[in-house]
Write an enzyme that holds these catalytic residues in place. Structure first.
Site, PDB file in Angstrom:
ATOM      1  N   ASP A   1     -35.423  43.660 -13.345  1.00  0.00           N
ATOM      2  CA  ASP A   1     -35.998  42.908 -14.463  1.00  0.00           C
ATOM      3  C   ASP A   1     -36.586  41.575 -14.008  1.00  0.00           C
ATOM      4  OD1 ASP A   1     -35.286  44.870 -16.372  1.00  0.00           O
ATOM      5  OD2 ASP A   1     -33.280  44.033 -16.543  1.00  0.00           O
ATOM      6  N   SER A   2     -35.770  40.798 -13.302  1.00  0.00           N
ATOM      7  CA  SER A   2     -36.275  39.491 -12.875  1.00  0.00           C
ATOM      8  C   SER A   2     -37.368  39.657 -11.824  1.00  0.00           C
ATOM      9  CB  SER A   2     -35.140  38.600 -12.371  1.00  0.00           C
ATOM     10  OG  SER A   2     -34.423  39.215 -11.328  1.00  0.00           O
TER      11      SER A   2
ATOM     12  N   GLU B   1     -62.162  36.294 -36.135  1.00  0.00           N
ATOM     13  CA  GLU B   1     -61.476  35.777 -37.327  1.00  0.00           C
ATOM     14  C   GLU B   1     -60.815  34.423 -37.019  1.00  0.00           C
ATOM     15  OE1 GLU B   1     -58.408  38.526 -38.484  1.00  0.00           O
ATOM     16  OE2 GLU B   1     -57.968  37.497 -40.367  1.00  0.00           O
TER      17      GLU B   1
ATOM     18  N   LYS C   1     -61.530  36.919 -46.787  1.00  0.00           N
ATOM     19  CA  LYS C   1     -60.847  38.205 -46.598  1.00  0.00           C
ATOM     20  C   LYS C   1     -60.326  38.714 -47.943  1.00  0.00           C
ATOM     21  CE  LYS C   1     -57.490  39.723 -43.069  1.00  0.00           C
ATOM     22  NZ  LYS C   1     -56.587  39.111 -42.042  1.00  0.00           N
TER      23      LYS C   1
ATOM     24  N   TYR D   1     -47.468  42.996 -43.810  1.00  0.00           N
ATOM     25  CA  TYR D   1     -46.504  43.917 -43.186  1.00  0.00           C
ATOM     26  C   TYR D   1     -46.535  43.645 -41.681  1.00  0.00           C
ATOM     27  CZ  TYR D   1     -50.941  46.270 -42.312  1.00  0.00           C
ATOM     28  OH  TYR D   1     -52.239  46.536 -41.938  1.00  0.00           O
TER      29      TYR D   1
ATOM     30  N   CYS E   1     -61.451  41.748 -40.635  1.00  0.00           N
ATOM     31  CA  CYS E   1     -60.269  42.463 -40.128  1.00  0.00           C
ATOM     32  C   CYS E   1     -59.652  43.492 -41.094  1.00  0.00           C
ATOM     33  CB  CYS E   1     -59.220  41.449 -39.690  1.00  0.00           C
ATOM     34  SG  CYS E   1     -58.067  42.103 -38.461  1.00  0.00           S
TER      35      CYS E   1
ATOM     36  N   GLY F   1     -32.329  42.112  -9.024  1.00  0.00           N
ATOM     37  CA  GLY F   1     -32.509  43.296  -9.870  1.00  0.00           C
ATOM     38  C   GLY F   1     -33.974  43.468 -10.271  1.00  0.00           C
TER      39      GLY F   1
ATOM     40  N   SER G   1     -32.325  37.682  -9.595  1.00  0.00           N
ATOM     41  CA  SER G   1     -30.999  38.216  -9.294  1.00  0.00           C
ATOM     42  C   SER G   1     -31.011  39.237  -8.174  1.00  0.00           C
ATOM     43  CB  SER G   1     -30.440  38.893 -10.544  1.00  0.00           C
ATOM     44  OG  SER G   1     -31.193  40.066 -10.818  1.00  0.00           O
TER      45      SER G   1
END
Lengths: 581, 581
Positions: free
Chosen positions: A332-333, A34, A116, A122, A152, A330, A328
């Site tokens: 996440d990083s 598309e 289309k 939404y 699609c 931690g 850090s």
């Protein structure tokens, strides 16, 4: 194929290049995703006349170019941006009446077009803002097979062009897509394709885009299913690929059929079946090669694949070559740096260690161990002097003092980004984003947030999974086990732990999933078994963090509600779920 | 009336209070704005079952409460959030089938209901995401007059319930609205109301909301026009008001009419006219009082009114009492501080002067003079020490050095905000926002941007206008003339002027208007008389600043394209208008 939004010439080059490869593989028909010529989604570019005209010109030029390069015999289906010329401007109709269109290219010209019909409006889609709907189903005869083509959403919704495919007697239903990744969507797509193939009574070919575009990651997952819904062929995900399949398709009827035929489409509209003949003669019989069926990915593998592709394309398509993030010590990083190294290569990943008076010794040594294992560029910038310069003037206390440290760190990495041209990666996870457990213009500052849509629970799961993959491949696990094992802390005050302010993450994440993804209200959450006090508290936290979330950088979307376009509350909002009392 | 989103009880209190005042004024019918019970727009709250149910309960409770307080005789029309119970869930339909509804309250119960038919999904509106459409036109007999009621967009679009009002024989068409302010929209509204009144062949009453909601400012402008389109009554703008009008309305026909009657509505749908009788007996004749007709505001007065109301309501409705902003000595922060003082009172305005080594002496003295004239709270925080603490580690040059100063300032005011609970006002204007002439996490940091949608040219015009108003009222002009007269400078490097990087603002703003508001492409801009080189340069600047704009705080919207929901390009976007070469 992985197009880039707005890069019309580059996308056309890719179409020609992949068509050549398809021709070399002996294809009789080639299909692209598309809006492949413009990239997708183009948002308000659809409303700009000059952009629509450039798309139209690119389409015509691509048809001529294919013919000039000896590829004119091979029918090519591409998506592009067009507009309706008939009909008047009306209030509430998108300016210029743009169409999300497809075209059949053949012999140097455009042989058939349609637009289309079902416009999704939404979740991440806003297509009623951008397009007017199409009302045609092209049925194009190729080598004696009638091929119907739709776009699609036309596959997802009942009624419309797909519903008239059976009556039109198509031998192949070809669907071109720009369908973004969400967890486990591949299962839903396969079921849907199988059901529609059975309804249409013919083979169905599903062609999807690959690549990252801002928050969206298109995962490919192109496939072909037979008239009975059986999976015949499937491309790998998160990578460009030429999926070649020999198919046994029925000959079109030989009796003459009307060039245009209106059919009731089951959704209150009429679809006109429009027939075009490119070649009526069947392909001479040959020995078919069984097409490849890529294995399905497990849950963590597909999420990780989406995050890596999202980061790689955001960096590359925005003209960056390198990234920077704070490290850090931690989890996440650590995960963000690992994803980045997998996405753009460790030599393009710059990390900065920003210890403060509250940083523990193991934070620095764990971060250094990760840097060493992955071969990243690292720099240490102690922040105490800078923090103290502010403290002398402002004398902050409590949260203001904690936020100050986080903001000083952001000033450092933004400064290094401006000086050296790296894109800043933001390391916050979805649990933090949901509850507002972050500092505005502090740890939430940056250009792209790779784990913005990943809960803390999944951050751990992905980190373990990535390490296991390394072990299975005989490599050193990229993330030191100490980082995975230690209790999470923001280290913004002495001895601080996340659990001082938040519940355990497994409890929190389950509640967030019910509140955010399922939109359950207070009573329904308690009925689902969540602790009543925690429900009240978390609802307050989540609703109060709307402003912070809106200021957060984009990041790859992996769930239906990633706090992007798909869950948007007013900032000014006094609504609180009624409490029990 | 000025409702608050989500404050169902508070909004219901206001409905009862204003109904009492209307009853005291002898009204026979009272009308409130669109979705007055929930506030508007509610965005994704519409999709939450518990919120819809709370709205429904509030409606029923308000009807009972009006009766209990002796106001049950007086018919009251209110907007609220409802949902459709019949019909199935379908993909692409908003979850729970919410309705943007109105109800007639009478005698302690709901006497009639209907829902908005035309759902706007352009500009700031996303109503296809949130609502399903209504298909009824209530015609309610009050004191022997048939009153038809519709909602907002139903007036703007052709076809639908308004188009059947004439056939339904209504003697009054009542329209309840949540129509946000835009420059000169009052003229368009009056013309529209006059045209629809003539089409319907009856008097038309237009009731609009007042108040700020995030980026939107509802300006009121409620009015009544006669069947010939003549303006009969008009309320003041930007303020709550009880507009009382004695109207001469035709008696309803006495022959019996069907309770429900489907009528073709001219837009491919059928609208059912639904009749309810509340009171058939005409009001005894009395001497009418000529209703007030508030004078129209001139352009600058209405813009200034919108900005002040936007700031006041954002502060108040988000639970703040005071604001803080940086005051540089330049015109932008001077105007923002003045708007803030007019919005929340000078005693609630805190400014911080943040001189650096590049600040000129007159910047500080001009800022101090403004503080003195307006009686604001001021604090001076020199930033050199903080900047130098970063410089020692980072050694930034060029743009990175300039950005550093801007970010250090933001850390200061965000710190003071966290410490003292002030809302941070961001002082950037629309010309800067368009071209990206700002520092991410620097001058663009904050909670609300009062002049986000105001071009630099208009910043000057509004400053002069505000001073003239003061002079006309015999007061000291709030903004020192020196601030208005001096050439604009960011003062981030020695002797810097805006014109080093940007063209003169009158030239720039005219070009921005054509590119941003009118969406003209490169060729069309040059054809419109803009300098070709400047067009290329400004297009590059504007398109490249999309990311910065998305990170900008909200601010009151005064134009069709304020860089909010209404103009949204992809961040990842290679499209450049084709250049002449």
């Amino acid at each position: 194929m992985n197009p880039t939004v707005g890069d019309l010439e580059g996308n056309a080059d890719l179409v020609v290049e992949w068509t050549r490869r398809a021709a070399e593989a002996g294809a009789h028909l080639v299909a692209f995703p598309e809006m492949v010529l413009t990239g997708y989604p183009v948002e308000d570019l659809a409303l700009r006349t000059s952009f629509v005209e450039a798309s139209q010109r690119t389409l015509e030029r691509t048809a001529r170019r294919l013919a000039a390069e000896g590829l004119g015999d091979l029918p090519v289906v591409v998506g592009y941006l067009d507009r309706r010329t008939a009909g008047q401007m009306r209030l509430g109709q998108p300016a210029g009446s743009p169409l999300n269109s497809l075209a059949w290219l053949h012999d140097g010209r455009v042989a058939a077009r349609s637009a289309k019909h079902h416009l999704p409006n939404y979740g991440v889609f806003d297509e009623f803002r951008y397009f007017v709907r199409g009302d045609r189903l092209p049925v194009v005869r190729v080598a004696g097979v009638d091929v119907a083509t739709v776009i699609c959403e036309d596959l997802w919704q009942d009624g419309g062009p797909v519903s008239v495919t059976h009556a039109a007697g198509a031998g192949l239903l070809l669907v071109i897509n720009g369908s973004p990744y969400e967890r486990s969507k591949d299962d839903v797509r396969l079921e849907l394709a199988a059901r529609r193939a059975r309804e249409a009574g013919c083979t169905l070919a599903y062609v999807n885009m690959v690549g990252g575009q801002d928050e969206l990651v298109f995962d490919g997952d192109s496939m072909i299913v037979g008239p009975d819904g059986e999976l015949l062929a499937r491309a790998p995900r998160f990578a460009e690929d030429l999926l070649v399949a020999d198919l046994s398709l029925p000959d079109a009827p030989s009796d003459p059929q009307p060039a245009e035929q209106p059919v009731k489409a089951g959704d209150g509209t009429t679809i006109t079946v429009e027939r075009t003949v490119l070649s009526a003669r069947p392909v001479p019989p040959y020995e078919p090669v069984p097409p490849p069926v890529a294995p399905a990915l497990d849950d963590l593998a597909e999420v990780y694949g989406a995050l890596v592709l999202g980061v790689r394309d955001y960096v590359r398509k925005n003209g960056f070559r390198s990234v920077i993030c704070g490290l850090s010590g931690g989890i996440d990083s650590a995960l963000v740096a690992t994803i980045a190294a997998d996405a753009v290569g460790p030599d393009n990943v710059h990390v900065v260690l920003l210890p403060s008076r509250h940083s523990s010794g193991h934070s620095v040594s764990d971060a250094e161990e990760l840097v060493k294992r992955q071969g990243l560029h690292a720099r240490t910038v102690p922040i105490n002097d800078m923090v103290e310069a502010f403290e002398r003037e402002l004398e902050p206390t409590g949260l203001a003092a904690e936020n100050l440290q986080a903001r000083v760190r952001a000033v450092v990495w933004m400064g290094l980004s401006n000086q050296d041209g790296h894109l800043v990666l933001t390391t916050g996870n979805k649990s933090e984003l949901a509850t507002g457990y972050s500092t505005l213009y502090g740890d939430s500052a940056g250009g792209y947030g790779p784990i913005k849509d990943v809960t803390k629970s999944m951050v751990w799961a992905l980190s373990r999974w990535r390490n296991e993959q390394a072990v299975a491949a005989g490599q050193t696990p990229p993330i030191p086990q100490e980082i995975i094992d230690k209790p999470p802390s923001a280290e913004l005050s002495p001895g601080q732990l996340d659990t001082d302010s938040l519940p355990e993450y497994d409890v929190l994440d389950a509640l967030l999933d019910d509140y955010v993804e399922r939109d359950l209200g207070r009573d329904a959450l308690i009925a689902a078994g969540h602790d009543a006090g925690l429900v009240e508290r978390v609802i307050r936290l989540v609703d109060g963090a709307e402003y912070k979330r809106r200021q957060y950088p984009p990041g790859p979307k992996i769930t239906p509600k990633n706090f992007g376009r798909d869950r948007r509350l007013p900032i000014t909002n006094r609504w609180r779920e009624p409490s029990a009392g």
